[in-house]
Design a protein around this motif. Structure first.
Motif, PDB file in Angstrom:
ATOM      1  N   VAL A   1     -16.418 -26.166   3.043  1.00  0.00           N
ATOM      2  CA  VAL A   1     -16.891 -26.767   2.211  1.00  0.00           C
ATOM      3  C   VAL A   1     -14.785 -27.606   2.786  1.00  0.00           C
ATOM      4  O   VAL A   1     -14.449 -26.433   3.461  1.00  0.00           O
TER       5      VAL A   1
ATOM      6  N   GLU B   1     -11.004 -27.429   0.967  1.00  0.00           N
ATOM      7  CA  GLU B   1     -10.903 -26.974  -0.028  1.00  0.00           C
ATOM      8  C   GLU B   1      -9.697 -26.956  -1.596  1.00  0.00           C
ATOM      9  O   GLU B   1     -10.215 -27.156  -2.684  1.00  0.00           O
TER      10      GLU B   1
ATOM     11  N   ARG C   1     -16.516 -25.428  -4.529  1.00  0.00           N
ATOM     12  CA  ARG C   1     -15.530 -24.534  -4.572  1.00  0.00           C
ATOM     13  C   ARG C   1     -16.550 -23.020  -4.057  1.00  0.00           C
ATOM     14  O   ARG C   1     -16.652 -22.316  -3.268  1.00  0.00           O
TER      15      ARG C   1
ATOM     16  N   LEU D   1     -14.603 -22.381   3.947  1.00  0.00           N
ATOM     17  CA  LEU D   1     -13.380 -23.168   2.956  1.00  0.00           C
ATOM     18  C   LEU D   1     -11.806 -23.757   4.318  1.00  0.00           C
ATOM     19  O   LEU D   1     -11.568 -22.521   4.269  1.00  0.00           O
TER      20      LEU D   1
ATOM     21  N   SER E   1      -8.351 -25.702   5.356  1.00  0.00           N
ATOM     22  CA  SER E   1      -7.584 -26.212   4.785  1.00  0.00           C
ATOM     23  C   SER E   1      -6.636 -26.632   5.396  1.00  0.00           C
ATOM     24  O   SER E   1      -6.023 -24.983   6.017  1.00  0.00           O
TER      25      SER E   1
ATOM     26  N   SER F   1      -7.387 -20.071  -3.484  1.00  0.00           N
ATOM     27  CA  SER F   1      -8.567 -19.133  -2.308  1.00  0.00           C
ATOM     28  C   SER F   1      -6.935 -18.372  -1.575  1.00  0.00           C
ATOM     29  O   SER F   1      -7.996 -17.018  -1.224  1.00  0.00           O
TER      30      SER F   1
END
Ligand SMILES: [Zn+2]
Ligand SMILES: [Zn+2]
Length: 718
Positions: free
Chosen positions: A283, A286, A302, A318, A320, A327
């Motif tokens: 993902v 995320e 997510r 995930l 980012s 998260s």
């Protein structure tokens, strides 16, 4: 080929009685929340396995449904059930894991099971279908070797140049591959090479025969990743998103269901794709709010990704530059393993220097304001400050590119009469109409309602003025200031589809655009090596949202936009213009201090008992009758509070509201909402069930006098 009949899971047949097969069928209809039971004629018994689509009677009509379970019952009991009429597939279209995934999503997000199942189905099967047509048109052939359009192209770009990996990338890759399949949060600054990590992991898994699923927040981002996936993996890539034609979507799903492709790339709904031997779900970005679906089923991609990966013993990554608090909280709880890429791997290698321009200080410079006024037509004051204008001039003189970001479309947000105060509002929604100078029109951004812009007030016939800012106005100002500069605009008005977007991105990358002005669309993942100046025209717009995540969103956006600068070899500048230079979201973004921001924001959320520290749900009552909406929402709140008092759970939960939603009226519906937070998810489910069972509310919903919307883990608070 006929798939073997699985062992019945729940054999209730009594020893001496003849047995018959019974199936549970999910019907993709909103009105049916659970599964329906049918008997199976003996001649169909060997084919009636979970995942097969069937034609079933519901009332006097016929529908296509999906078998979700089968078991044996005594044929005496079976006579009470209506039989299924036809089985449509030769192989199950849905795997047992997909059915299990849908069951989880339906239960967790309080959505009808059939509606969730619909996410897995090729289009066109949820409506009443004519039996004769189905057999030919939508039959899933076991021997099918069809490839999607994109799959066919890709075999040509197979050799990838070996990438040099940074030590941090190597550590991340080996951690992911040497441990048992787990869920990871890959946090890497913009330009740190997160995608390369995904690619290396996917390639290693492909060698073991395992498939990978890549989820991106926007269709706009698929093209870029598609090219990299195909080049690096040398495999056909199946694209899945809502812009596909029904035929293309059907073909893509059938290609996957028959195991004829192993790499899938798509927007959030691709999570429900029938991928065989799944080894990895990525993902990307995320933290993006667009991973949450705004209509039923209101799932969060997510979280569903993590669940599916676990269900299929696959790896979840995930990624980012600015992870969501949710998260990071899951990292603290041990549900995610945190991997970091703290350095840029390409371009100038250092993150760009960010300057903050305090727009309040401009008051002191009356003289410069008068200059601005003379330059831009009319009586408006330019929103581009002197430092930003000077930086733009320098950037253009050096033949480099600039990005200007403003998260508002159109020319001006409000058209108001400066004599009587009349404001142009949408009659169906409680929002002001946005003015578009180029079209001489006023548009509602919520429902799309458009009307001609009037220079005279409809109430008092005096002149109207356009207030506020939008990307169209910024482009106008840039053109007025720099007549030779070639400008481009990246927002939903200027770029209406994938091909227009692709054209604009290609033009920008080819250096045919000097100043690119855009909204949120500009902030996401694009790679523009020649951009050396990024200007955030008004950093305050995101901060003023009526949402507890406003600061977090503002921080994410600022860091992401700033991250577009300096991806080439030239040093870059970033300028934030703001009326709130002291705001922590702006302060931490200025120094690229994600850790600092997270610590600050976590403390606030914990103190205010907001997610991720509590479980939450938004319950909304909507009606075309404003009084009924208010009355029912009040009733729900009162009843819920009594229930909480009776069951003695007051210390473990909080109910806020009812209150009018920030968009009190939308598309003709008046909306009232309640925000529920609980310490655990069990209590949340219990409170939601209590609301859904309220007689008065149920009656009004049944009579279609109101709508009840339950949004679990809400992201959009408007
Ligand atoms: Zn007026
Ligand atoms: Zn409207």
């Amino acid at each position: 080929m006929t798939a073997p009949l699985p062992i019945p899971t729940n054999d209730t047949a009594r020893a001496e009685e003849p047995v018959q097969m019974q199936v549970q069928v999910a019907v993709p209809l909103f009105a049916i929340s659970g599964e329906l039971s049918y008997s199976v004629p003996t001649e169909l018994a060997t084919q009636a396995i979970p995942g097969m689509r069937v034609i079933i009677p519901v009332g006097k009509r016929k529908f296509v449904g999906v078998i979700t379970a089968n078991n044996h019952i005594s044929s005496v009991d079976g006579t009470r059930l209506r039989p299924i009429e036809q089985i449509l597939d030769e192989l199950p279209l849905l795997s047992p894991e997909q059915i299990e995934l849908c069951r989880f999503v339906a239960s967790y997000y309080v959505a009808p099971f059939g509606e969730v199942i619909k996410l897995c189905l090729p289009p066109g099967t949820q409506a009443l279908l004519k039996t004769a047509k189905i057999g030919k048109k939508a039959k899933l052939k076991a021997a099918s070797h069809s490839h999607s359009q994109h799959a066919a192209q890709s075999g040509l770009v197979a050799e990838a140049s070996p990438a040099t990996l940074s030590p941090h990338q190597n550590t991340a890759i080996s951690t992911i591959l040497t441990n048992p399949p787990g869920a990871y949060l890959l946090e890497g600054v913009t330009g740190s090479g997160k995608t390369q990590v995904y690619l290396e992991v996917a390639r290693a898994l492909l060698a073991k025969g395992l498939s990978s699923l890549f989820i991106v927040p926007e269709i706009a981002l698929t093209e870029q990743l598609l090219a990299r996936l195909q080049a690096f993996l040398g495999e056909p890539v199946v694209l899945l998103h809502s812009n596909l034609t029904p035929a293309a979507r059907r073909e893509a799903l059938f290609t996957l269901a028959t195991g004829n492709a192993r790499i899938v790339l798509g927007a959030r709904s691709a999570l429900f794709a029938p991928v065989k031997n799944l080894g990895l779900i990525v993902v990307d970005e995320e933290h993006e709010p667009s991973f949450k679906q705004e209509e039923s089923p209101r799932y969060h991609a997510r979280d569903v990704a993590i669940y599916r990966a676990k269900l299929e013993s696959a790896i979840a990554i995930l990624g980012s530059a600015t992870p969501s608090l949710e998260s990071l909280y899951n990292v603290d709880c041990g549900k995610l393993t945190h991997l970091m890429l703290p350095e840029r791997v390409s371009g100038a290698r250092t993150l760009p220097k960010i300057e903050v321009v305090d727009l309040r200080a401009r008051k002191a410079h009356r003289q410069s304001q008068r200059e601005d006024r003379a330059k831009s037509e009319g009586s408006r004051i330019s929103i581009l400050s002197r430092p930003l204008k000077e930086a733009l001039a320098a950037c253009l003189a050096a033949k480099q590119q600039a990005l200007l970001f403003l998260n508002k479309r159109g020319y001006a947000g409000i058209v108001v009469c400066d004599t009587c105060g009349h404001m142009g509002m949408c009659k169906e929604c409680s929002v002001s109409l946005t003015y578009y100078k180029s079209k001489n029109a006023m548009l509602c951004h919520q429902c799309g309602h458009t009307e001609r812009a009037t220079e005279k007030c409809p109430e008092c016939s005096n002149d109207t003025v356009a207030l506020g800012l939008g990307t169209e106005r910024i482009e106008d100002e840039v053109r007025a200031l720099f007549p030779d500069a070639r400008t481009g605009r990246l927002d939903r008005d200027a770029v209406r589809d994938q091909s227009e977007l692709q054209e604009l991105l290609t033009q920008t990358q080819a250096g045919l655009i000097d100043v690119l002005i855009g909204t949120q669309m500009l902030a996401k993942g694009h790679h523009f090596p020649n951009v050396t100046l990024v200007g955030v025209v008004l950093a305050d717009t995101a901060l003023s949202m009526p949402d507890f995540r406003a600061a977090e969103r503002a921080f994410h956006t600022l860091v992401q936009v700033a991250g577009r600068a300096g991806r080439g070899d030239e040093p870059a500048r970033v300028i934030f213009q703001t009326f709130n230079p002291e705001h922590p979201a702006i302060g931490f973004a200025r120094t690229h201090d994600t850790e600092g921001f997270v610590a600050y924001e976590k403390a606030i959320r914990a103190a205010l008992k907001k997610p991720p520290f509590v479980r939450s749900a938004l319950v909304r009552v909507e009606s075309t009758d404003p009084r009924l909406a208010k009355q029912l929402a009040g009733l729900v709140a009162d009843d819920l509070r009594v229930h909480i008092a009776h069951t003695n759970v007051g210390a473990q939960c909080q109910v806020l509201g009812p209150a009018p939603a920030p968009y009190e009226k939308l598309r003709g519906f008046t909306r009232y909402h309640l925000f529920i937070s609980t310490l655990g998810s069990k209590l949340r489910s219990q409170l939601i069930a209590h609301i859904q069972n309220m007689d008065e509310l149920k009656k009004s919903v049944r009579q279609k006098r109101c709508r009840l919307i339950v949004d679990v883990d809400p992201v959009h608070m408007l």
